[in-house]
Motif scaffolding. Structure first.
Motif, PDB file in Angstrom:
ATOM      1  N   ILE A 146       0.842  -1.196   0.000  1.00 16.26           N
ATOM      2  CA  ILE A 146       0.000   0.000   0.000  1.00 16.26           C
ATOM      3  C   ILE A 146       0.879   1.250   0.000  1.00 16.26           C
ATOM      4  O   ILE A 146       1.679   1.449   0.922  1.00 16.26           O
ATOM      5  N   ASN A 147       0.739   2.063  -1.034  1.00 21.67           N
ATOM      6  CA  ASN A 147       1.534   3.286  -1.116  1.00 21.67           C
ATOM      7  C   ASN A 147       0.944   4.369  -0.216  1.00 21.67           C
ATOM      8  O   ASN A 147      -0.268   4.439  -0.010  1.00 21.67           O
ATOM      9  N   GLY A 148       1.830   5.217   0.325  1.00 22.50           N
ATOM     10  CA  GLY A 148       1.389   6.309   1.173  1.00 22.50           C
ATOM     11  C   GLY A 148       0.673   7.403   0.393  1.00 22.50           C
ATOM     12  O   GLY A 148       0.562   7.360  -0.838  1.00 22.50           O
ATOM     13  N   TYR A 149       0.216   8.407   1.116  1.00 25.92           N
ATOM     14  CA  TYR A 149      -0.578   9.502   0.548  1.00 25.92           C
ATOM     15  C   TYR A 149       0.321  10.704   0.258  1.00 25.92           C
ATOM     16  O   TYR A 149       1.261  10.993   1.016  1.00 25.92           O
TER      17      TYR A 149
ATOM     18  N   PRO B  83      -7.565   8.275   4.323  1.00 23.53           N
ATOM     19  CA  PRO B  83      -7.915   6.895   3.944  1.00 23.53           C
ATOM     20  C   PRO B  83      -7.353   5.923   4.986  1.00 23.53           C
ATOM     21  O   PRO B  83      -6.163   6.006   5.323  1.00 23.53           O
ATOM     22  N   PRO B  84      -8.154   5.017   5.517  1.00 24.21           N
ATOM     23  CA  PRO B  84      -7.676   4.093   6.556  1.00 24.21           C
ATOM     24  C   PRO B  84      -6.438   3.294   6.146  1.00 24.21           C
ATOM     25  O   PRO B  84      -5.611   2.946   6.992  1.00 24.21           O
TER      26      PRO B  84
ATOM     27  N   ASN C  96       3.352   8.781   4.325  1.00 25.26           N
ATOM     28  CA  ASN C  96       3.513   9.697   3.196  1.00 25.26           C
ATOM     29  C   ASN C  96       3.814   8.903   1.926  1.00 25.26           C
ATOM     30  O   ASN C  96       4.099   7.699   1.976  1.00 25.26           O
ATOM     31  N   GLN C  97       3.784   9.589   0.804  1.00 26.46           N
ATOM     32  CA  GLN C  97       4.066   8.938  -0.480  1.00 26.46           C
ATOM     33  C   GLN C  97       5.501   8.413  -0.538  1.00 26.46           C
ATOM     34  O   GLN C  97       6.351   8.769   0.279  1.00 26.46           O
TER      35      GLN C  97
END
Length: 376
Positions: free
Chosen positions: A13-16, A51-52, A82-83
């Motif tokens: 899962i990539n960060g935001y 986003p959870p 983070n991304q």
């Protein structure tokens, strides 16, 4: 040995992509790559909906896939990702988490060969997913992990011994000379410019294959004031330019340009042969009032690092302190006999550090050979 692709083993899962204006002083910490590597002093927080899937908690495995590749186990409480960092979700195949971490550590060099991009190197998801690791039965994974865990524990103990010896030197420095800000012993206070005989910038020429001279760059100075020659480059310099940028035993090296966290790294060049110093380093030669090791130790005290960070100017991810600013920094000048006493104490501690480092190197060699055996 059965092999398996990373993409068939787990989900990543990539960060935001948090914006600068998202970062505040309250809420959950926003974790960037530099927060994982320990090169950040400006943790930001986010107080809003998210986003959870980007929430991370203790025990989560994180993989930085851009700029600085690495694998980490998060242990600092609830935070937001983070991304440029993956969170690993073990939802496809049964695998021991620590075995997975060791396997990824061994595959980092392969990942680096697959990176793309001219400025910020990164590995794309397709190439990451295609990387293969050995996939033995779960009991064999646990057996391998236990053996590597034991050796890792010894390595960490050796590193802690070295850190304690460094702390001993710093504590003895303050004990002998007093707090550098309060100056309780009343030493003469001057500027660094007053104790310098010569100050020069290094050369901006690039390194070349097969160059004549070893080439010291900013990554060859460690944040705790030592020289690290593991990634040493070489350079050719015309004879009439040598004296401008050569570094010799007893010179003090100051890293003038780096990230805000690392700018100001300072070390004494204590090797017998001549080397060339790069442009992001200032070469300082002293006039005899202060010994090089005393200046270097002074500059690497945490209180001085705070001062350097407050002085530094520059763009995002790059800070600068020029030669004039360096020379304006105030410093006390202790009694010369006390300076020599400190040097002798440091010399004895350094002998202990050499012995510990030798033991560490031998243990690291064993660890590396086992990693190659199991995952290479």
């Amino acid at each position: 040995m059965k092999m398996i692709k990373l993409g068939d083993l787990a989900s990543y899962i990539n960060g935001y992509a948090f914006k600068p204006e998202d970062r505040g002083d309250v809420g959950l910490p926003i974790i960037r790559i530099q927060d994982l590597t320990g090169n950040a002093h400006d943790l930001g927080f986010y107080n809003g909906e998210y986003p959870p899937k980007i929430e991370i908690n203790n025990g989560d495995v994180l993989i930085s896939w851009s700029a600085s590749l690495g694998v980490y186990v998060w242990n600092r409480g609830k935070a937001l990702l983070n991304q440029h960092i993956f969170k690993v979700v073990f939802d496809k195949e049964h695998i021991d988490k620590n075995y997975f971490i060791y396997a990824l550590m061994c595959k980092l060099s392969e990942m680096k060969t697959k990176t793309r991009g001219a400025t910020m190197k990164h590995i794309i998801k397709k190439d990451f997913d295609a990387i293969m690791i050995p996939y033995p039965p779960i009991l064999e994974q646990i057996k391998i992990t236990n053996k590597l865990d034991r050796i890792t524990k010894i390595i960490e103990q050796r590193k802690q011994e070295l850190q304690l010896l460094d702390k001993l030197i710093k504590a003895r420095f303050v004990e002998l000379f007093g707090d550098p800000i309060r100056n309780p012993k009343g030493w003469d206070v001057v500027t660094i410019g007053d104790i310098i005989a010569d100050v020069r910038y290094g050369t901006s020429k690039p390194a070349v294959e097969g160059g004549k001279y070893p080439y010291l760059r900013m990554n060859n100075l460690t944040s705790d004031g030592h020289l690290d020659l593991n990634d040493l480059k070489y350079i050719d310099i015309p004879d009439d330019e040598i004296e401008k940028c050569v570094v010799r035993k007893g010179d003090v090296l100051f890293n003038r340009t780096n990230s805000i966290e690392l700018v100001g790294k300072t070390a004494v060049f204590d090797l017998p042969g001549d080397m060339i110093v790069a442009g992001y380093i200032i070469r300082v030669r002293l006039n005899g009032r202060l010994l090089p090791e005393v200046l270097s130790q002074y500059m690497n005290l945490e209180v001085l690092k705070d001062i350097l960070r407050s002085m530094a100017k520059g763009a995002v991810n790059q800070a600068n302190i020029n030669a004039q600013e360096l020379q304006s920094i105030k410093i006390y000048v202790p009694d010369m006999e006390l300076q020599k006493q400190f040097i002798e104490m440091k010399r004895q501690v350094d002998k202990s550090k050499v012995a510990v480092q030798k033991a560490l190197d031998e243990t690291q060699l064993l660890f590396d050979s086992l990693m190659q055996k199991y995952f290479g």
